[in-house]
Design a protein around this motif. Structure first.
Motif, mmCIF file in Angstrom:
data_model
loop_
_atom_site.group_PDB
_atom_site.id
_atom_site.type_symbol
_atom_site.label_atom_id
_atom_site.label_comp_id
_atom_site.label_asym_id
_atom_site.label_seq_id
_atom_site.Cartn_x
_atom_site.Cartn_y
_atom_site.Cartn_z
ATOM 1 N N ASP A 84 -76.148 27.534 8.228
ATOM 2 C CA ASP A 84 -76.894 28.003 7.059
ATOM 3 C C ASP A 84 -78.403 27.785 7.219
ATOM 4 O O ASP A 84 -79.170 28.176 6.335
ATOM 5 C CB ASP A 84 -76.421 27.273 5.794
ATOM 6 C CG ASP A 84 -74.995 27.618 5.423
ATOM 7 O OD1 ASP A 84 -74.537 28.715 5.806
ATOM 8 O OD2 ASP A 84 -74.328 26.783 4.769
ATOM 9 N N ALA A 85 -78.803 27.132 8.320
ATOM 10 C CA ALA A 85 -80.225 26.819 8.557
ATOM 11 C C ALA A 85 -80.820 26.017 7.404
ATOM 12 O O ALA A 85 -81.967 26.243 6.999
ATOM 13 C CB ALA A 85 -81.022 28.098 8.808
ATOM 14 N N ASP A 86 -80.037 25.093 6.875
ATOM 15 C CA ASP A 86 -80.490 24.232 5.781
ATOM 16 C C ASP A 86 -81.227 23.040 6.397
ATOM 17 O O ASP A 86 -80.631 22.007 6.720
ATOM 18 C CB ASP A 86 -79.290 23.766 4.957
ATOM 19 C CG ASP A 86 -79.692 23.031 3.691
ATOM 20 O OD1 ASP A 86 -80.773 22.419 3.676
ATOM 21 O OD2 ASP A 86 -78.911 23.074 2.721
ATOM 22 N N THR A 87 -82.540 23.171 6.546
ATOM 23 C CA THR A 87 -83.343 22.200 7.295
ATOM 24 C C THR A 87 -83.243 20.789 6.730
ATOM 25 O O THR A 87 -83.055 19.821 7.478
ATOM 26 C CB THR A 87 -84.818 22.645 7.319
ATOM 27 O OG1 THR A 87 -84.899 23.946 7.898
ATOM 28 C CG2 THR A 87 -85.653 21.677 8.146
ATOM 29 N N ASP A 88 -83.379 20.650 5.424
ATOM 30 C CA ASP A 88 -83.351 19.313 4.821
ATOM 31 C C ASP A 88 -81.990 18.646 5.035
ATOM 32 O O ASP A 88 -81.917 17.462 5.383
ATOM 33 C CB ASP A 88 -83.661 19.401 3.325
ATOM 34 C CG ASP A 88 -85.103 19.797 3.052
ATOM 35 O OD1 ASP A 88 -85.944 19.574 3.941
ATOM 36 O OD2 ASP A 88 -85.371 20.343 1.979
ATOM 37 N N LYS A 89 -80.921 19.396 4.830
ATOM 38 C CA LYS A 89 -79.590 18.832 5.013
ATOM 39 C C LYS A 89 -79.347 18.473 6.476
ATOM 40 O O LYS A 89 -78.723 17.444 6.790
ATOM 41 C CB LYS A 89 -78.524 19.815 4.525
ATOM 42 C CG LYS A 89 -77.109 19.237 4.502
ATOM 43 C CD LYS A 89 -76.128 20.236 3.925
ATOM 44 C CE LYS A 89 -76.376 20.462 2.448
ATOM 45 N NZ LYS A 89 -75.325 21.358 1.849
ATOM 46 N N ILE A 90 -79.827 19.336 7.394
ATOM 47 C CA ILE A 90 -79.679 19.062 8.830
ATOM 48 C C ILE A 90 -80.336 17.736 9.192
ATOM 49 O O ILE A 90 -79.747 16.884 9.867
ATOM 50 C CB ILE A 90 -80.285 20.207 9.663
ATOM 51 C CG1 ILE A 90 -79.441 21.470 9.539
ATOM 52 C CG2 ILE A 90 -80.394 19.801 11.131
ATOM 53 C CD1 ILE A 90 -80.091 22.706 10.135
ATOM 54 N N LYS A 91 -81.556 17.548 8.740
ATOM 55 C CA LYS A 91 -82.290 16.325 9.073
ATOM 56 C C LYS A 91 -81.588 15.094 8.497
ATOM 57 O O LYS A 91 -81.511 14.047 9.155
ATOM 58 C CB LYS A 91 -83.727 16.422 8.559
ATOM 59 C CG LYS A 91 -84.573 17.437 9.313
ATOM 60 C CD LYS A 91 -85.994 17.495 8.765
ATOM 61 C CE LYS A 91 -86.831 18.485 9.552
ATOM 62 N NZ LYS A 91 -88.221 18.585 9.020
ATOM 63 N N ASP A 92 -81.072 15.210 7.279
ATOM 64 C CA ASP A 92 -80.362 14.076 6.656
ATOM 65 C C ASP A 92 -79.101 13.729 7.444
ATOM 66 O O ASP A 92 -78.812 12.547 7.692
ATOM 67 C CB ASP A 92 -79.995 14.423 5.216
ATOM 68 C CG ASP A 92 -81.209 14.441 4.287
ATOM 69 O OD1 ASP A 92 -82.250 13.875 4.675
ATOM 70 O OD2 ASP A 92 -81.110 15.046 3.202
ATOM 71 N N LEU A 93 -78.343 14.761 7.829
ATOM 72 C CA LEU A 93 -77.086 14.517 8.545
ATOM 73 C C LEU A 93 -77.349 13.931 9.936
ATOM 74 O O LEU A 93 -76.632 13.040 10.388
ATOM 75 C CB LEU A 93 -76.300 15.820 8.657
ATOM 76 C CG LEU A 93 -75.690 16.344 7.344
ATOM 77 C CD1 LEU A 93 -75.154 17.759 7.534
ATOM 78 C CD2 LEU A 93 -74.571 15.415 6.862
ATOM 79 N N VAL A 94 -78.361 14.451 10.631
ATOM 80 C CA VAL A 94 -78.682 13.938 11.969
ATOM 81 C C VAL A 94 -79.186 12.503 11.876
ATOM 82 O O VAL A 94 -78.872 11.664 12.735
ATOM 83 C CB VAL A 94 -79.724 14.848 12.655
ATOM 84 C CG1 VAL A 94 -80.242 14.199 13.936
ATOM 85 C CG2 VAL A 94 -79.113 16.206 12.963
ATOM 86 N N ARG A 95 -79.959 12.223 10.847
ATOM 87 C CA ARG A 95 -80.446 10.852 10.654
ATOM 88 C C ARG A 95 -79.270 9.892 10.430
ATOM 89 O O ARG A 95 -79.265 8.761 10.928
ATOM 90 C CB ARG A 95 -81.398 10.802 9.458
ATOM 91 C CG ARG A 95 -82.177 9.502 9.336
ATOM 92 C CD ARG A 95 -83.137 9.533 8.148
ATOM 93 N NE ARG A 95 -84.106 10.612 8.282
ATOM 94 C CZ ARG A 95 -84.156 11.671 7.472
ATOM 95 N NH1 ARG A 95 -83.286 11.790 6.478
ATOM 96 N NH2 ARG A 95 -85.060 12.593 7.649
ATOM 97 N N ALA A 96 -78.254 10.373 9.715
ATOM 98 C CA ALA A 96 -77.089 9.530 9.434
ATOM 99 C C ALA A 96 -76.169 9.382 10.636
ATOM 100 O O ALA A 96 -75.572 8.321 10.846
ATOM 101 C CB ALA A 96 -76.300 10.120 8.258
ATOM 102 N N CYS A 97 -76.076 10.448 11.458
ATOM 103 C CA CYS A 97 -75.143 10.415 12.597
ATOM 104 C C CYS A 97 -75.656 11.314 13.724
ATOM 105 O O CYS A 97 -75.233 12.472 13.848
ATOM 106 C CB CYS A 97 -73.753 10.865 12.142
ATOM 107 S SG CYS A 97 -72.501 10.764 13.449
ATOM 108 N N PRO A 98 -76.568 10.819 14.574
ATOM 109 C CA PRO A 98 -77.088 11.630 15.681
ATOM 110 C C PRO A 98 -75.994 12.137 16.615
ATOM 111 O O PRO A 98 -76.122 13.217 17.201
ATOM 112 C CB PRO A 98 -78.029 10.658 16.410
ATOM 113 C CG PRO A 98 -78.387 9.627 15.401
ATOM 114 C CD PRO A 98 -77.182 9.482 14.527
#
Length: 255
Positions: free
Chosen positions: A18-32
């Motif tokens: 979905d190219a949801d940038t904010d959600k992507i960054k949050d998820l990667v921060r939580a679990c790289p």
């Protein structure tokens, strides 16, 4: 971040799709580590982001910036992209982001395509800024011209970490073959680290048949004489030009 039933996507897959940038960054921060999770079809979240570049699905510049951010969080030292050829032609900004990784030692780009400016940007960044990449596979297809070959020459001549290089090349005519040959032959005497340079000459039979040309005209081989000599010198640790006369090996071609 475990896979769901739908295509084996994780929440990060869905966010990237979905190219949801904010959600992507949050998820990667939580679990790289989720960046490496593959779907049932073998796609990672990063693949889904890269597939949007060069399409009408989003802002290429924003996606390229996001790729750069994700690569700084990417776990491990191996990156094999599976984005596919269909709508994936990377321009300069995305190519530069890929080449700027400070952790990836093996990069396989055999299933993605860099356009002419992308190739120049990628090779220039590898030559001047990348200090970790050791193994690279890349397509050398689009607009193989003097600029792209000069950038290839500079990368081979100046990079001090690359030990294995695979170039997948389409040779449309003798002039293209000569450009690639000249770039490699001029760069290799300046290189001290390459231990293997593999050329995959991708045949263009169907294209040439459509153009009304014979398959004989479509085949243009690259002489491996200088290539094999320099690789042998690097393997032996010999830097002098004389004294070593390695046997030229069989040419590498994919028929």
């Amino acid at each position: 971040l475990t896979p769901c039933e739908n295509y084996g996507f994780t929440p990060l897959h869905f966010a990237c799709d979905d190219a949801d940038t904010d959600k992507i960054k949050d998820l990667v921060r939580a679990c790289p580590e989720a960046l490496r999770r593959e779907s049932f079809m073998g796609f990672t979240p990063l693949d889904l982001i890269l597939r949007r570049i060069g399409s009408d699905l989003g802002d290429d510049r924003a996606m390229a910036r996001l790729v750069g951010v994700l690569l700084t969080k990417y776990p491990g030292d191996t990156l094999r992209l599976k984005a596919g050829y269909t709508n994936c032609s990377f321009e300069a900004q995305t190519s530069r982001a890929l080449a700027s990784s400070s952790t990836i030692a093996l990069m396989d780009l055999s299933r993605v395509q860099l356009d002419s400016r992308g190739l120049v940007a990628f090779f220039h960044t590898i030559a001047t800024a990348n200090k970790v990449l050791k193994d690279l596979t890349i397509n050398f297809f689009e607009d193989v011209n003097i600029l792209t070959c000069s950038a290839l020459e500079k990368m081979i001549a100046t990079n001090t970490t690359l030990t294995h290089l695979t170039l997948r090349v389409r040779l449309f005519d003798p002039n293209t073959a000569l450009l690639v040959q000249t770039a490699i032959d001029r760069a290799l005497p300046k290189n001290r680290t390459l231990r293997d340079l593999h050329l995959e000459i991708v045949p263009q039979y169907k294209l040439y048949l459509l153009m009304g040309k014979s398959t004989d005209e479509a085949l243009h081989e690259i002489d491996r004489g200088i290539i094999d000599m320099r690789i042998a010198l690097n393997l032996s640790g010999t830097t002098a030009r004389g004294g070593v006369h390695p046997k030229t090996t069989k040419r590498d071609f994919v028929r």
